[in-house]
Motif scaffolding. Sequence first.
Motif, mmCIF file in Angstrom:
data_model
loop_
_atom_site.group_PDB
_atom_site.id
_atom_site.type_symbol
_atom_site.label_atom_id
_atom_site.label_comp_id
_atom_site.label_asym_id
_atom_site.label_seq_id
_atom_site.Cartn_x
_atom_site.Cartn_y
_atom_site.Cartn_z
ATOM 1 N N HIS A 191 0.820 -1.208 0.000
ATOM 2 C CA HIS A 191 0.000 0.000 0.000
ATOM 3 C C HIS A 191 0.856 1.261 0.000
ATOM 4 O O HIS A 191 2.083 1.214 0.051
ATOM 5 C CB HIS A 191 -0.922 -0.032 1.212
ATOM 6 C CG HIS A 191 -0.185 -0.307 2.503
ATOM 7 N ND1 HIS A 191 0.551 0.665 3.152
ATOM 8 C CD2 HIS A 191 -0.030 -1.455 3.223
ATOM 9 C CE1 HIS A 191 1.105 0.136 4.223
ATOM 10 N NE2 HIS A 191 0.779 -1.144 4.289
ATOM 11 N N CYS B 281 -10.471 2.702 -5.267
ATOM 12 C CA CYS B 281 -10.777 1.414 -5.900
ATOM 13 C C CYS B 281 -11.893 1.514 -6.909
ATOM 14 O O CYS B 281 -11.960 0.719 -7.839
ATOM 15 C CB CYS B 281 -11.191 0.394 -4.845
ATOM 16 S SG CYS B 281 -9.796 -0.223 -3.940
ATOM 17 N N PHE C 65 -6.621 -0.426 -0.713
ATOM 18 C CA PHE C 65 -6.259 -1.085 -1.977
ATOM 19 C C PHE C 65 -5.921 -0.064 -3.074
ATOM 20 O O PHE C 65 -5.451 -0.440 -4.146
ATOM 21 C CB PHE C 65 -7.404 -1.963 -2.475
ATOM 22 C CG PHE C 65 -7.916 -2.983 -1.480
ATOM 23 C CD1 PHE C 65 -7.067 -3.909 -0.912
ATOM 24 C CD2 PHE C 65 -9.263 -3.010 -1.117
ATOM 25 C CE1 PHE C 65 -7.540 -4.857 -0.008
ATOM 26 C CE2 PHE C 65 -9.748 -3.951 -0.222
ATOM 27 C CZ PHE C 65 -8.897 -4.875 0.339
ATOM 28 N N SER D 234 -2.344 0.252 -4.881
ATOM 29 C CA SER D 234 -1.536 -0.921 -4.531
ATOM 30 C C SER D 234 -0.687 -1.339 -5.731
ATOM 31 O O SER D 234 -0.983 -0.985 -6.875
ATOM 32 C CB SER D 234 -2.437 -2.087 -4.121
ATOM 33 O OG SER D 234 -3.046 -2.663 -5.268
ATOM 34 N N PRO E 228 -8.983 -6.463 -4.128
ATOM 35 C CA PRO E 228 -10.016 -5.629 -3.519
ATOM 36 C C PRO E 228 -11.387 -6.307 -3.512
ATOM 37 O O PRO E 228 -12.002 -6.472 -4.562
ATOM 38 C CB PRO E 228 -10.034 -4.375 -4.405
ATOM 39 C CG PRO E 228 -8.711 -4.382 -5.128
ATOM 40 C CD PRO E 228 -8.394 -5.833 -5.323
#
Lengths: 444, 444
Positions: free
Chosen positions: A95, A125, A315, A318, B291
Motif C-alpha cells: 500500500h 478502488c 487497496f 496498490s 479488492p
Amino acid sequence: MSGSQAMINAFDPSKAERLDDRDRETVEKRDRLLGPSYRLFYDQPFHPVSAQGVWLHDAEGRRFLDAYNNVPSVGHCHTRVIEAVTKQMSILNTHTRYLSDGVLDFAERLLDLFPSALDRVMFTCTGSEANDLAIRVAKSATGGSGIIITRLAYHGVTETIAGLSPSLGSGVPPGRDVFAVDAPLDPRQGGDVAAAFALGVEGALAEMRRQGVRPAALLVDTIFSSDGIFSDPPGFLAPAVQLFREAGGLFIADEVQAGFGRTGDRFWGFQRHELTPDIVTMGKPMGNGYPVAAMVSRRDLLDDFGKKSRYFNTFGGSNVAMAAATAVLDIIRDEGLVENARTTGDHLRNGLIALSQSHPIIGSVRGAGLFIGVELLRGGAFDRPASQETAAVVNGLRERNILISASGPNANVLKIRPPLPFGIAEADLLLSTLDSVLQTIPVA
Amino acid sequence: MSGSQAMINAFDPSKAERLDDRDRETVEKRDRLLGPSYRLFYDQPFHPVSAQGVWLHDAEGRRFLDAYNNVPSVGHCHTRVIEAVTKQMSILNTHTRYLSDGVLDFAERLLDLFPSALDRVMFTCTGSEANDLAIRVAKSATGGSGIIITRLAYHGVTETIAGLSPSLGSGVPPGRDVFAVDAPLDPRQGGDVAAAFALGVEGALAEMRRQGVRPAALLVDTIFSSDGIFSDPPGFLAPAVQLFREAGGLFIADEVQAGFGRTGDRFWGFQRHELTPDIVTMGKPMGNGYPVAAMVSRRDLLDDFGKKSRYFNTFGGSNVAMAAATAVLDIIRDEGLVENARTTGDHLRNGLIALSQSHPIIGSVRGAGLFIGVELLRGGAFDRPASQETAAVVNGLRERNILISASGPNANVLKIRPPLPFGIAEADLLLSTLDSVLQTIPVA
C-alpha cells in the motif's frame, strides 16, 4: 417495473417461471443469498461462463457479441493484463504508506495524459470512491456545499454520491444542497445546446444564491450517460463551466464512462469540450476489471484538503492495481484502441444513420467513438419516446446473441458501449442484426 | 506532526534530508505526483520491493518481519490466491447484473460462517464502501439518522464514513447526528468494562432524545482498533448493544480488522461478545490484497432498502473477486490459520506479559489471537501515556527489521497485527527484538 425501483432493462423477478430450470434455480438462489437490491439485466437474464475479446459465451457454447461492457475495456480476459497482474501478485502487493516505485511510475504516466495544470493524482478502488473524494475535495477547496448535477445523473453508490444520482430513483434520499439541471438537448431538437445547458446552470446558481448556499461543484459526465447519451456539439459544456467557476465553484469531470480513449478522438471526454476541469474522476475501464480508480486534480485545490485530512485507501494505488492500470495504458497505445474507437465508432454511427432511412423509429444517433446512443422515437417526435420498442430491441438483440442496454429518462435510447477492440466486422454484425430486430418492431 | 493532521507513526516530510538519495528522491517524487493527503509510515519510510509469507524485502536484500499488515492475511503472495485469481481472470470477469455461479457459491459459503439470522450478503470493493452501505441500510430500515461511534473510531474514507471516523482528525467535518462515546476501559483500570461502555451509549441515546434524533446505528469495531486495541472481557459489548436496540437502533459490527479468524477463537470478532449483530461489514483481509469487501445482514432489514433502491457495485461480487475470496477461505481452513492465530497469539501475549516483568513500561497487554495491543505507560499509570517511548519502540523495531505500528488517543499502544501464518519462531523474534529495543528506551 415502475415507480421508485425502476431500472432500465431490468429483469422482472415475477416472470422467473418463464426461465429454464437452471436459470430459474440460479435466480432463486440469488434471491435466497443476496440482498434484494440486486437487479439482473434483460427479460431473459444472461448467464455467461467465459469470455474473450469482445465475445462472451454461455454454458451451451453460444457466443454473444459484447456491445455493452466498458469495464473489459481492452477486451475480456486480455492476456497482457492477466500477465501483469499475475506477475505483480507474485512479487509484492502492498500500500501507499510504504514507498513504492510502481505507484509513482504509473502516476507520472497517467498525469502525462492530462493538461499540465492537472498535476496531482489520488487513487481509489471504484468510481464511486473517486467521485466521493472529489466532492470532499471540492467542498474543502471552495468552502461551499452546493452541487449541480443533471436530472438523471448517475455517479455512484456511496451515501453522498447516491444523493447525487437521481437515476437511482425517488426512493434514494437526495443529498443536501444538490441542484439538478436538465440534461443537454439533442442538437436535432434545434436550439443552442451550449446556451440551453448554461441557462440551466445559471438557474441553479440563482437558486443557490436565494438559499444562501455557496457553490462547490458542477459534477457531470463529459458524455452524459444515464441522461441519454449526449455528446454534441463539441464544446457545449464550456459556457456552463465558465459561469459556475465565476460563481466560485469547481468543475468535476466524471470520466468513469467517457475516459480512457472511448470517445475515439482524444483520451478524455472533457477534451471534446476544449476545457480543463478542476477535478477529473475515472474508474471502470482503468484496470480492465481489476478494481482501480482515481481522481486527478491540481495541487492548489488539494492543499487545503491535505492539510485538514490524510487519505488512505487500503487497496488504492496498490502495486497490483498499478500493474493492471499500466498494462491497460500499454495496450490502448500498442493496439491503437483510441484510433479503433474512432474508426469503428464512425462506421457504426454512419451505419446507424443509414439504418434510420429504412427504420424511421431511429430518431437520433448520438455519441462519439464507441460510446453511442440511438434515440428511438414515434413519428420522429422527441416528445413521443418509443420506450417499449426500445425494450423490445434490447431484448430482441439479446435473443440474437448481441448485448446492449438502454438509457435516458424515457428509456428510449439504445446504449452501445462495447469493449474498445470492437471491430468493423462486429459493427456490421450489430448493424445487420439490429436491422432484423427493427423489422420485427411494429411501427407505432 | 501535530494538530488536526497528526497521524500516528507518520513520517515527517520536513526530515526528508536525513534519508538516503534514493528514498529522498522517491519521497520528492511522491510529493510532486500524489495529492498532499498521502502519509508514509516511520521516521525512515519503508521501501519494500518483494514479499513472501510474513516477510517483506527491500532493494538491499534485507528482510523485514511483517508484524503489522492484515491485508495479506494468509501471507504475502500466497500461491493459491494467485492461482485462483489468474485462473478466473483467464476465464471470465463480469458483474452481478448477469447470472453467475461463483458469486452465489461464495455467498453461500460466507453466510455459512454466520449465525443463521444473518442470511443475506451484498458485495463491495472496500471496507469503506461496506460501512457506507451499512449506514444507508440502517437509516433506511430504522427511519432514524443517529449514529454512535467511539471517540477515536476509524471506519473509512467516504464522506459519510469519514464523518464517522474522528481518528482522521479535527479537520474532517464530523457527520450530522453523530455521537461519539468513550472507548472501552482497559480491564486493569478497574471498573466494569461492560457497564462503563453501556453508560456511554446510554448517555449518547439521552442526547439523541434531547435533540429529537432517532437512533439508526451503533457502529463499532468488535475489537476496538484505532481507539487503542480493546478486546476484553469477552461479552462486554452486549449490554450496550441491548440498550441501543431497545431504543430502536441497529448494531453494525465492523469486522474489517477483527474478522476472518484473526482473533483466534472464532471466525468473527462479534462472536467474542456472544451476540448477533444486525449488520456485519468486512473488507481488508477478505481477498488477501485483491479488492473485495462485503456487508452481511438480514433479509427483513434489507427489504426496505431494496424496495427503495437498487445497488450495483461494478467490481463488487465480480467473478475474480469471488475467486480470490474463495481461495482465502480455503487457505484459512486448510492451513489451520484460526488455530495458528490462537496458538501464536497466546504465545506472543504470554511473552509480552513476561517482558513486562523486566520492562515496567509495558502497562497492559490486550487483544485476542493475532490482534494485539501493548499499552506503554510511565510508572504504570494509565494517565501517564508513554507516547514518545512508543514512537521510539515502533521506529526501533523498524530499524531492526520488524514492522509494527501504534494506536490509541495518546499513540502509546503498540499495534501488532501480523499476517495469520505468523508462527512461534516469528513471535519469539519479535519478543527478543522488542526486549532489545526496550532496553534502549530511557525509563521516565
